[in-house]
Scaffold this motif. Structure first.
Motif, PDB file in Angstrom:
ATOM      1  N   ILE A 112       0.836  -1.209   0.000  1.00 45.32           N
ATOM      2  CA  ILE A 112       0.000   0.000   0.000  1.00 45.32           C
ATOM      3  C   ILE A 112       0.867   1.255   0.000  1.00 45.32           C
ATOM      4  O   ILE A 112       0.650   2.197  -0.765  1.00 45.32           O
ATOM      5  CB  ILE A 112      -0.951   0.005   1.210  1.00 45.32           C
ATOM      6  CG1 ILE A 112      -2.005  -1.108   1.062  1.00 45.32           C
ATOM      7  CG2 ILE A 112      -1.639   1.366   1.364  1.00 45.32           C
ATOM      8  CD1 ILE A 112      -2.848  -1.319   2.296  1.00 45.32           C
ATOM      9  N   ILE A 164       3.175   1.362  -3.404  1.00 44.06           N
ATOM     10  CA  ILE A 164       2.458   1.435  -4.675  1.00 44.06           C
ATOM     11  C   ILE A 164       1.682   2.737  -4.813  1.00 44.06           C
ATOM     12  O   ILE A 164       1.629   3.334  -5.895  1.00 44.06           O
ATOM     13  CB  ILE A 164       1.509   0.229  -4.838  1.00 44.06           C
ATOM     14  CG1 ILE A 164       2.316  -1.065  -4.988  1.00 44.06           C
ATOM     15  CG2 ILE A 164       0.584   0.415  -6.049  1.00 44.06           C
ATOM     16  CD1 ILE A 164       1.477  -2.328  -4.976  1.00 44.06           C
ATOM     17  N   TYR A 165       1.119   3.218  -3.716  1.00 40.64           N
ATOM     18  CA  TYR A 165       0.227   4.373  -3.798  1.00 40.64           C
ATOM     19  C   TYR A 165       0.833   5.650  -3.193  1.00 40.64           C
ATOM     20  O   TYR A 165       0.929   6.679  -3.875  1.00 40.64           O
ATOM     21  CB  TYR A 165      -1.105   4.067  -3.094  1.00 40.64           C
ATOM     22  CG  TYR A 165      -1.842   2.899  -3.697  1.00 40.64           C
ATOM     23  CD1 TYR A 165      -2.627   3.060  -4.832  1.00 40.64           C
ATOM     24  CD2 TYR A 165      -1.737   1.626  -3.138  1.00 40.64           C
ATOM     25  CE1 TYR A 165      -3.303   1.977  -5.397  1.00 40.64           C
ATOM     26  CE2 TYR A 165      -2.405   0.543  -3.694  1.00 40.64           C
ATOM     27  CZ  TYR A 165      -3.184   0.721  -4.824  1.00 40.64           C
ATOM     28  OH  TYR A 165      -3.837  -0.344  -5.387  1.00 40.64           O
ATOM     29  N   PHE A 180       3.198   8.774  -5.295  1.00 39.46           N
ATOM     30  CA  PHE A 180       2.387   9.986  -5.395  1.00 39.46           C
ATOM     31  C   PHE A 180       3.100  11.156  -4.721  1.00 39.46           C
ATOM     32  O   PHE A 180       3.120  12.276  -5.242  1.00 39.46           O
ATOM     33  CB  PHE A 180       1.012   9.782  -4.762  1.00 39.46           C
ATOM     34  CG  PHE A 180       0.130  11.003  -4.841  1.00 39.46           C
ATOM     35  CD1 PHE A 180      -0.479  11.356  -6.041  1.00 39.46           C
ATOM     36  CD2 PHE A 180      -0.056  11.823  -3.735  1.00 39.46           C
ATOM     37  CE1 PHE A 180      -1.274  12.499  -6.126  1.00 39.46           C
ATOM     38  CE2 PHE A 180      -0.847  12.963  -3.809  1.00 39.46           C
ATOM     39  CZ  PHE A 180      -1.458  13.303  -5.006  1.00 39.46           C
ATOM     40  N   LEU A 197       3.888   5.999 -11.040  1.00 41.31           N
ATOM     41  CA  LEU A 197       2.720   5.869 -10.169  1.00 41.31           C
ATOM     42  C   LEU A 197       1.635   5.015 -10.830  1.00 41.31           C
ATOM     43  O   LEU A 197       1.106   4.075 -10.220  1.00 41.31           O
ATOM     44  CB  LEU A 197       2.173   7.259  -9.840  1.00 41.31           C
ATOM     45  CG  LEU A 197       0.825   7.310  -9.095  1.00 41.31           C
ATOM     46  CD1 LEU A 197       0.926   6.616  -7.742  1.00 41.31           C
ATOM     47  CD2 LEU A 197       0.355   8.756  -8.934  1.00 41.31           C
ATOM     48  N   ILE A 222       0.467   0.925  -9.951  1.00 38.83           N
ATOM     49  CA  ILE A 222      -0.890   0.475  -9.611  1.00 38.83           C
ATOM     50  C   ILE A 222      -1.341  -0.642 -10.546  1.00 38.83           C
ATOM     51  O   ILE A 222      -1.913  -1.642 -10.125  1.00 38.83           O
ATOM     52  CB  ILE A 222      -1.866   1.669  -9.677  1.00 38.83           C
ATOM     53  CG1 ILE A 222      -1.498   2.713  -8.595  1.00 38.83           C
ATOM     54  CG2 ILE A 222      -3.313   1.203  -9.481  1.00 38.83           C
ATOM     55  CD1 ILE A 222      -2.255   4.013  -8.719  1.00 38.83           C
ATOM     56  N   GLN A 282       0.704  -3.636  -9.783  1.00 38.02           N
ATOM     57  CA  GLN A 282       0.731  -3.886  -8.347  1.00 38.02           C
ATOM     58  C   GLN A 282       2.163  -4.003  -7.820  1.00 38.02           C
ATOM     59  O   GLN A 282       2.503  -4.909  -7.055  1.00 38.02           O
ATOM     60  CB  GLN A 282      -0.080  -5.132  -7.989  1.00 38.02           C
ATOM     61  CG  GLN A 282      -1.591  -4.880  -8.019  1.00 38.02           C
ATOM     62  CD  GLN A 282      -2.033  -3.817  -7.000  1.00 38.02           C
ATOM     63  OE1 GLN A 282      -2.050  -4.078  -5.794  1.00 38.02           O
ATOM     64  NE2 GLN A 282      -2.373  -2.625  -7.479  1.00 38.02           N
TER      65      GLN A 282
END
Length: 443
Positions: A375, A378-379, A383, A433, A437, A440
């Motif tokens: 989490i 990846i996110y 970002f 980014l 996603i 994954q």
């Protein structure tokens, strides 16, 4: 708008160029260099993979890493203060809230990373006592990575980082990186030399170094090279900002960034030379991730002459890499507490350590911490890195950040640098980014 003339932590700065570079390399060199890079190098074309990888390392190191260093040195604070400074230069007042995003990424990584480094410390102790090689490595790993399976080792890692940071920037962060990073390179070099003597190691070198040029026509090779390069340099929108804030105005930021990128790549190549040929020598699969380090390699060490000593050197060197990375993550969180909650450095560091440990204890099971790290990486982290790049090159703009980048340089940067940053680096950061996603995880 004037920058802060004095850093919030007082007069603490890096005392030397080499201290800053080693601290930055320490932050960048981590598990990705050790358990992911060698596997991907072989999987995606051997030496052919190095072509896109080195291209992205050069690009991200030149305009990405140097930008974060420059923003930190310009503002003399961490991500919250830096983003606030940049947005206020445009009359906006929500910069502090944007700065919380990459800060949360650093805290999240620190929480999960401390758990994994606890496994490494436990493995090092197992190598010292012989337990690691006497037991089945899968059984040892399962015991270490169960629910509340390594509380003591996990706690020892957090306490070690806290004690180092209590020494401050020069006497804590810089001093320990000057010890741990050279030790990391020396220990891995010793292991690589020993592994080279193993019968069958040549197959591992072929896997790593014989180019499969057809892989350059596959999009996954370029995607994975880009992701590996991006995450390997620790471009997060937070950690390198805080190290930049401790940097002297006399230093050439772009040159320091390129040296950092070069040493980080050297560490990855050295890890590959130490690990993959050993795995091939004993006909074991070159897996990636935790299974490589905690299951496959102990089986290799068990069969090697002097394997117990080599196992100890290996896990101690990995422990050093983990601690130097954690120091950066803790520092960026502690600076935020110190500056924005008006706490002493001692209190801020202790709060950071307590928070990391309190949350991390509930993540010790391998599937749980794996999901947590997915989490975050990846996110949140990519970002935050993209947000930081936009703030530096579009909100502050080439004129303001360029003044800082040119400070300490013998010659000013050319116009192409800012064109590359705005129209190539930032779009690629967005691609990292998005593809992270979709896939994954690409870093």
């Amino acid at each position: 708008m004037k920058t802060n003339p004095k850093h919030p932590s007082g007069i603490q700065t890096f005392s030397s160029r080499i201290g800053f570079v080693l601290a930055s390399v320490g932050s960048a060199v981590g598990m990705g260099n050790i358990w992911m890079f060698p596997y991907r190098l072989g999987q995606y074309g051997g030496a052919a993979f190095l072509i896109p990888y080195l291209f992205f390392i050069l690009l991200f190191g030149t305009v990405g890493l140097s930008a974060e260093f420059a923003l930190g040195r310009l503002t003399r604070t961490g991500p919250i203060g830096s983003y606030d400074y940049a947005l206020r230069s445009r009359g906006k007042k929500y910069g502090k809230w944007l700065g919380v995003i990459p800060l949360a990424g650093s805290l999240g990584i620190a929480i999960g990373y401390a758990v994994i480094v606890g496994w490494v410390l436990r493995a090092a102790a197992g190598a010292l006592t012989g337990e690691l090689l006497q037991k089945d490595s899968q059984v040892f790993f399962d015991a270490a990575t169960g629910h509340l399976g390594s509380v003591g080792w996990h706690t020892a890692v957090v306490v070690t980082v806290v004690l180092i940071l209590l020494g401050g920037v020069a006497k804590g962060i810089e001093k320990m990186n000057k010890i741990m990073m050279p030790a990391f390179f020396i220990l891995f070099l010793i292991i690589a030399v020993r592994v080279a003597m193993l019968p069958g190691a040549i197959e591992g070198y072929r896997y790593l170094l014989v180019p499969d040029w057809s892989k350059l026509l596959e999009k996954d090779t370029w995607v994975m090279a880009m992701g590996q390069a991006f995450f390997s340099l620790s471009i997060t929108g937070s950690g390198m900002i805080i190290y930049g804030s401790y940097l002297s105005k006399k230093e050439d930021i772009v040159r320091a960034s390129l040296v950092t990128a070069g040493l980080d790549t050297l560490a990855a190549m050295l890890a590959g030379a130490a690990i993959i040929p050993a795995v091939f020598a004993f006909n074991l699969p070159p897996a990636s991730g935790p299974p490589l380090m905690f299951i496959t390699l102990p089986k290799v060490f068990e069969q090697m002459p002097l394997g117990r000593g080599i196992a100890l050197l290996f896990f101690v060197s990995v422990f050093f890499a983990g601690i130097t990375s954690l120091m950066n993550m803790f520092e960026v969180c502690a600076e935020a507490i110190q500056t924005h909650l008006h706490q002493s450095r001692r209190t801020a560091v202790c709060i950071t350590g307590a928070l990391v440990l309190a949350v991390g204890i509930f993540l010790e099971a391998e599937p749980v911490v794996g999901g947590w790290m997915d989490i975050i990486t990846i996110y949140i982290v990519p970002f935050g890195a993209l947000l930081c790049a936009v703030i530096i090159y579009w909100v502050l703009g080439p004129e303001k950040i360029g003044e800082e980048l040119n400070t300490g340089r013998p010659r000013p940067l050319k116009k192409w640098f800012y064109i590359t940053a705005r129209y190539i680096y930032i779009p690629l950061a967005a691609v990292v980014l998005i593809l992270g996603i979709v896939y994954q995880g690409i870093g």
